[in-house]
Design a protein around this motif. Structure first.
Motif, PDB file in Angstrom:
ATOM      1  N   LEU A  18      97.686  88.343  24.910  1.00  0.00           N
ATOM      2  CA  LEU A  18      97.793  87.600  26.166  1.00  0.00           C
ATOM      3  C   LEU A  18      98.298  86.180  25.928  1.00  0.00           C
ATOM      4  O   LEU A  18      99.108  85.640  26.702  1.00  0.00           O
ATOM      5  N   VAL A  21     101.980  86.295  25.330  1.00  0.00           N
ATOM      6  CA  VAL A  21     102.705  86.498  26.590  1.00  0.00           C
ATOM      7  C   VAL A  21     102.752  85.194  27.388  1.00  0.00           C
ATOM      8  O   VAL A  21     103.784  84.814  27.949  1.00  0.00           O
ATOM      9  N   ALA A  22     101.598  84.499  27.426  1.00  0.00           N
ATOM     10  CA  ALA A  22     101.523  83.244  28.173  1.00  0.00           C
ATOM     11  C   ALA A  22     102.446  82.186  27.582  1.00  0.00           C
ATOM     12  O   ALA A  22     103.164  81.488  28.300  1.00  0.00           O
ATOM     13  N   VAL A 167     105.314  88.354  37.672  1.00  0.00           N
ATOM     14  CA  VAL A 167     104.271  88.475  36.653  1.00  0.00           C
ATOM     15  C   VAL A 167     104.910  88.325  35.274  1.00  0.00           C
ATOM     16  O   VAL A 167     105.989  88.866  35.031  1.00  0.00           O
ATOM     17  N   PRO A 168     104.280  87.605  34.330  1.00  0.00           N
ATOM     18  CA  PRO A 168     102.949  86.997  34.432  1.00  0.00           C
ATOM     19  C   PRO A 168     102.960  85.547  34.919  1.00  0.00           C
ATOM     20  O   PRO A 168     101.915  84.965  35.160  1.00  0.00           O
ATOM     21  N   PHE A 171     100.852  83.790  37.785  1.00  0.00           N
ATOM     22  CA  PHE A 171      99.429  83.492  37.647  1.00  0.00           C
ATOM     23  C   PHE A 171      99.169  82.077  37.115  1.00  0.00           C
ATOM     24  O   PHE A 171      98.055  81.568  37.270  1.00  0.00           O
TER      25      PHE A 171
END
Length: 204
Positions: A18, A21-22, A167-168, A171
């Motif tokens: 995660l 990805v961020a 996405v992502p 968010f």
């Protein structure tokens, strides 16, 4: 104990994934935001090129006998109005109102230049001068560049705006300061540069 370690390992791997990805999403948004700003600087560059041509154009045209002085005043005032706008040349506008004000002022200058060129049709001796012909060619080329750079700016904004809404990034984009950028709005005359033709016949 072994099951706990396996579960912990899965959680750690998940968090790392995660995080990756961020970070990747953040870096992508930064790159696209910089692309928008760079393209905005190029838009400003071509508009500045046009503004720099105008004093020479006005000086050349004002030498024509009995040339309509009101037309020259209109062009000069429109150019001054553009110069009074306080807008960051290194960062794209963050609001539609800011971009609209810039676009309106530039549109008024385009309109004034167009009228100047039409009026110039009535002065064959002016149109025959090499300096005027050169300025006309430079102005025409600049107007074409403006159209191209505006289109490229809108393309860069499209890519950036789409990224912050998917996405992502959707968010976290807003929380990190990534906000939607405005486009140049299309107008009935936006797709064609001001007329700089010199074969216009004024029919009353």
């Amino acid at each position: 104990m072994k099951a706990f370690l396996i579960a912990l390992g899965i959680v750690v791997v998940g968090l790392i994934a995660l995080g990756a990805v961020a970070v990747g999403g953040y870096n992508s948004l930064v790159t696209k935001q910089q692309t928008v700003d760079a393209q905005w600087a190029q838009v400003q560059n071509v508009y500045q090129r046009r503004a720099d041509l105008i004093p020479n154009l006005v000086n050349t045209v004002s030498g024509a006998a009995n040339f309509e002085k009101s037309t020259l005043v209109e062009v000069t005032n429109a150019r001054a109005s553009v110069g009074r706008l306080t807008i960051n040349a290194a960062q794209a506008p963050t609001s539609a109102a800011q971009l609209a004000a810039f676009d309106k002022a530039q549109g008024q200058l385009s309109s004034a230049l167009s009228r100047l060129m039409v009026v110039s049709e009535r002065y064959p001796s002016l149109r025959a001068t090499a300096n005027f012909q050169e300025l006309q060619a430079q102005l025409e080329g600049t107007e074409n560049r403006i159209a191209v750079e505006r289109r490229r700016f809108n393309e860069a904004v499209l890519s950036y705006d789409a990224s912050i809404k998917t996405v992502p990034a959707v968010f976290f984009a807003a929380a990190l300061g990534f906000k939607e950028k405005p486009y140049f709005a299309a107008t009935p005359t936006a797709q064609t540069p001001p007329s700089v033709k010199f074969d216009f016949n004024d029919k009353k």
